[in-house]
Design a protein around this motif. Structure first.
Motif: not given
Length: 67
Positions: A15-19, A37
């Motif tokens: 997953p990305t940070f935004e996810d 983070r």
């Protein structure tokens, strides 16, 4: 400060940070509990009894941030 350490399942896209933030928002988690983070790891460090070694993760952050 809060950091999230994530281990992606085998064959899954990390997953990305935004996810992660979107999931927290969807679940109604208060913003002050959101991580600042995200670190994607191949695995979490564990001791001989299988517990996650949080001190190792904290040290990793200190070394990366330089404080």
């Amino acid at each position: 400060r809060i950091a999230a350490f994530v281990v992606a399942r085998s064959g899954a896209v990390a997953p990305t940070f935004e996810d992660v933030l979107q999931v927290l928002e969807d679940r109604g988690v208060a913003r002050y509990r959101w991580p600042e983070r995200l670190d994607v790891l191949p695995g979490l460090p564990r001791n001989s009894s299988g517990k996650v070694q949080k001190a190792v993760l904290r040290q990793r952050l200190r070394e990366e941030v330089g404080s």
